[in-house]
Design an enzyme around this catalytic site. Structure first.
Site, PDB file in Angstrom:
ATOM      1  N   LYS A 286       1.775   4.591  -1.002  1.00  0.00           N
ATOM      2  CA  LYS A 286       1.027   5.720  -1.562  1.00  0.00           C
ATOM      3  C   LYS A 286       1.477   6.974  -0.827  1.00  0.00           C
ATOM      4  CE  LYS A 286      -2.637   4.893   1.714  1.00  0.00           C
ATOM      5  NZ  LYS A 286      -4.010   4.665   2.026  1.00  0.00           N
TER       6      LYS A 286
ATOM      7  N   ASP B  76       0.837  -1.191   0.000  1.00  0.00           N
ATOM      8  CA  ASP B  76       0.000   0.000   0.000  1.00  0.00           C
ATOM      9  C   ASP B  76       0.878   1.249   0.000  1.00  0.00           C
ATOM     10  OD1 ASP B  76      -2.388   1.403  -0.037  1.00  0.00           O
ATOM     11  OD2 ASP B  76      -2.541   1.472   2.142  1.00  0.00           O
TER      12      ASP B  76
ATOM     13  N   ASN C  62       1.675   7.477   2.947  1.00  0.00           N
ATOM     14  CA  ASN C  62       2.604   6.651   3.716  1.00  0.00           C
ATOM     15  C   ASN C  62       4.065   7.046   3.492  1.00  0.00           C
ATOM     16  OD1 ASN C  62       0.640   5.139   4.997  1.00  0.00           O
ATOM     17  ND2 ASN C  62       0.451   3.738   3.267  1.00  0.00           N
TER      18      ASN C  62
ATOM     19  N   ASP D 139       3.675   2.443   7.738  1.00  0.00           N
ATOM     20  CA  ASP D 139       2.719   1.338   7.540  1.00  0.00           C
ATOM     21  C   ASP D 139       3.330   0.126   6.863  1.00  0.00           C
ATOM     22  OD1 ASP D 139       0.844   2.842   8.765  1.00  0.00           O
ATOM     23  OD2 ASP D 139      -0.319   3.303   6.977  1.00  0.00           O
TER      24      ASP D 139
HETATM   25  P1  ATP Z   1      -4.667   3.862   5.700  1.00  0.00           P
HETATM   26  O1  ATP Z   1      -5.788   3.980   6.651  1.00  0.00           O
HETATM   27  O2  ATP Z   1      -4.969   3.109   4.470  1.00  0.00           O
HETATM   28  O3  ATP Z   1      -3.393   3.433   6.400  1.00  0.00           O
HETATM   29  P2  ATP Z   1      -3.408   6.399   5.616  1.00  0.00           P
HETATM   30  O4  ATP Z   1      -2.005   5.935   5.478  1.00  0.00           O
HETATM   31  O5  ATP Z   1      -3.790   7.649   4.915  1.00  0.00           O
HETATM   32  O6  ATP Z   1      -4.394   5.312   5.153  1.00  0.00           O
HETATM   33  P3  ATP Z   1      -2.962   6.594   8.432  1.00  0.00           P
HETATM   34  O7  ATP Z   1      -1.808   5.690   8.325  1.00  0.00           O
HETATM   35  O8  ATP Z   1      -3.985   6.366   9.482  1.00  0.00           O
HETATM   36  O9  ATP Z   1      -3.782   6.623   7.126  1.00  0.00           O
HETATM   37  O10 ATP Z   1      -2.396   8.087   8.562  1.00  0.00           O
HETATM   38  C1  ATP Z   1      -3.213   9.214   8.500  1.00  0.00           C
HETATM   39  C2  ATP Z   1      -2.370  10.465   8.366  1.00  0.00           C
HETATM   40  O11 ATP Z   1      -1.672  10.719   9.585  1.00  0.00           O
HETATM   41  C3  ATP Z   1      -1.289  10.347   7.306  1.00  0.00           C
HETATM   42  O12 ATP Z   1      -1.781  10.801   6.090  1.00  0.00           O
HETATM   43  C4  ATP Z   1      -0.174  11.237   7.833  1.00  0.00           C
HETATM   44  O13 ATP Z   1      -0.329  12.550   7.371  1.00  0.00           O
HETATM   45  C5  ATP Z   1      -0.376  11.219   9.327  1.00  0.00           C
HETATM   46  N1  ATP Z   1       0.606  10.337   9.965  1.00  0.00           N
HETATM   47  C6  ATP Z   1       0.538   8.987  10.036  1.00  0.00           C
HETATM   48  N2  ATP Z   1       1.587   8.481  10.680  1.00  0.00           N
HETATM   49  C7  ATP Z   1       2.348   9.515  11.061  1.00  0.00           C
HETATM   50  C8  ATP Z   1       3.603   9.631  11.770  1.00  0.00           C
HETATM   51  N3  ATP Z   1       4.244   8.570  12.228  1.00  0.00           N
HETATM   52  N4  ATP Z   1       4.106  10.858  11.966  1.00  0.00           N
HETATM   53  C9  ATP Z   1       3.447  11.954  11.487  1.00  0.00           C
HETATM   54  N5  ATP Z   1       2.299  11.901  10.822  1.00  0.00           N
HETATM   55  C10 ATP Z   1       1.732  10.713  10.595  1.00  0.00           C
HETATM   56 MG    MG Z   2      -0.549   5.388   6.676  1.00  0.00          MG
END
Ligand code: ATP
Ligand code: MG
Length: 443
Positions: free
Chosen positions: A154, A152, A157, A170
């Site tokens: 994208k 995944d 991530n 992720d």
């Molecule tokens: P999915 O639910 O498919 O994983 P995603 O990657 O968009 O989708 P999350 O991994 O929940 O969702 O992350 C959401 C948002 O939070 C990301 O788009 C990013 O901007 C922020 N984020 C996630 N992890 C971190 C981190 N370790 N440090 C800073 N910001 C983060």
């Molecule tokens: Mg993510």
């Protein structure tokens, strides 16, 4: 410990010691702060580790959304492997905590935010594209070599740290994601763009995790250099068609070397798509790539958490330790729970590298006409003889030098299946067994 039900394991960390969830303090360890973002399955918060004052990011996932109300062995195994990934460009997952209602993934905080927020301000020069692409491939290659695929990759991530270096987040969580039911079954078609998804996934064919990640890396590189997506259309079906056909055009400012490299990454046929090894011979990629820069970070498997968990008192363990420990030899994920009936297991200790063991297994299996499918982490699933022969092979580290190899087979009625194991596979595996050096005569 292994006797515990997984849900009991997860709630142990919280049981009796702490309130289910304090308003802004998680298990007395983390002070929750602002919302950083929202994903399909949960929210990500900034938090501070109380003991050290360090910033972390915490992803909270509702347990209700986890299929069957708990982590399956499959997820536990993946998480335990993920925890052992160490690479400067892979966002570190430090622990997993659980309360009765939620699972929390505690990870490194990426202070620089999303890489694509930078691209949104203007496309990158080819040199800058190359710098990030090298970091991306180094991270992806490291994880692949340890049997972990992203599936995944994208923009959301791809995060940046305070030095503007890439941190891929992720990694390996795709297995967790597969276990989680989105709020709405349509979510992926409605919100999740297929723009980064490889054609073989769209075609719902079986796919190779490594190849799929390379495709997504190709899309990412295109976006970094062009500033827009290679395959795009407001009509999803049209977009799908473009992906299937691999129809894309580079903007005119793209150098011929980069155009060629992109065509190798975005090859719709996974079998001819460029591999990470082949990239090292590509003129565009090769420039300035310093492998040694990454090498010393390639710390191998850690054995400590697993063993500590075994020795420690249950109440001292957090969910992650329990996950790491109890998933040690659990191959049910690998066998996909499809192995009903009696299962026979063989275990042996080997001093060979996991890659060597897997290669031997794969070669022996292929010679015997079996289908080999990648399992999660260091494992493969073997199947053949019209379903009469099904086995899973898993590898876990025992000490720095030794690993345990476990082969689980469904006990088969058919004589041919038994012979296949006894005569064809087992003898090849016996050669891998660790034999301590014989004492030196007179020594
Ligand atoms: P999915 O639910 O498919 O994983 P995603 O990657 O968009 O989708 P999350 O991994 O929940 O969702 O992350 C959401 C948002 O939070 C990301 O788009 C990013 O901007 C922020 N984020 C996630 N992890 C971190 C981190 N370790 N440090 C800073 N910001 C983060
Ligand atoms: Mg993510």
């Amino acid at each position: 410990m292994p006797g515990l039900h997984e849900d009991e394991c997860l709630s142990l960390a919280a049981a009796g010691r702490l309130p289910e969830e304090e308003a802004e303090c998680l298990m007395g360890k983390y002070e929750l702060g602002r919302l950083l973002g929202r994903g399909a399955f949960g929210k990500v918060y900034h938090a501070r580790e109380i003991r050290t004052g360090q910033s972390v990011a915490i992803k909270a996932v509702c347990k209700q959304k986890v299929v069957k109300g708990g982590f399956t062995a499959h997820v536990k195994r993946e998480v335990s492997i993920m925890r052992r990934l160490r690479h400067p460009n892979v966002l570190r997952l430090s622990e997993v905590l659980a309360t009765r209602s939620k699972i929390y993934f505690v990870m490194e905080f990426a202070k620089g935010g999303e890489l694509f927020a930078r691209v949104a301000k203007g496309r990158f020069s080819e040199d800058l594209c190359r710098r990030y692409f090298h970091q991306l491939i180094s991270a992806v290659g490291h994880c692949h070599s340890r049997g972990v695929f992203h599936r995944d990759l994208k923009p959301e991530n791809l995060l940046l740290d305070d030095n503007w270096d890439l941190k891929v987040s992720d990694f390996g969580l795709s297995a967790v994601r597969e276990q989680i039911r989105p709020d709405d079954g349509l979510l992926h078609t409605l919100c999740g763009t297929p723009a980064y998804v490889a054609p073989e996934i769209l075609a719902k064919k079986g796919y190779d995790g490594a190849k799929v990640d390379i495709w997504s890396c190709g899309i990412i590189l295109f976006v970094l250099s062009a500033g827009y997506l290679p395959f795009n259309d407001h009509n999803l079906m049209v977009m799908y068609r473009k992906i299937y056909q691999g129809q894309f055009r580079c903007p005119r400012w793209t150098s011929p070397e980069l155009q060629h490299f992109l065509s190798r990454l975005l090859d719709t046929k996974p079998t001819t798509r460029i591999t990470i090894d082949e990239m090292h011979h590509d003129p565009w990629f090769r420039r300035g790539y310093d492998e040694t820069k990454f090498r010393h970070h390639n710390v191998d498997f850690e054995t400590k958490p697993m063993l500590e968990a075994a020795d420690g008192e249950a109440k001292c363990l957090n969910a992650f330790d329990i996950i790491s420990f109890s998933s040690g030899f659990d191959l049910s994920g690998l066998l996909n729970d499809r192995l009903d009936g009696k299962v026979e297991a063989d275990r042996f200790v080997s001093a060979e590298k996991p890659e060597v063991i897997l290669k031997t297994v794969e070669e022996a299996a292929e010679e015997a006409g079996l289908r080999v499918e990648p399992g999660k982490g260091w494992g493969v699933r073997l199947e053949g003889q019209g379903g009469n022969f099904v086995a899973g092979v898993g590898i876990d580290r025992l000490t720095e030098e030794l690993v345990v190899v476990e082969v689980k087979r469904r006990e088969v009625e058919a004589e041919s299946g038994r012979c296949l194991w006894k005569d064809k596979l087992r003898p090849k595996l016996l050669a891998l067994i660790y034999q301590p050096d014989p004492p030196v005569p007179g020594g």
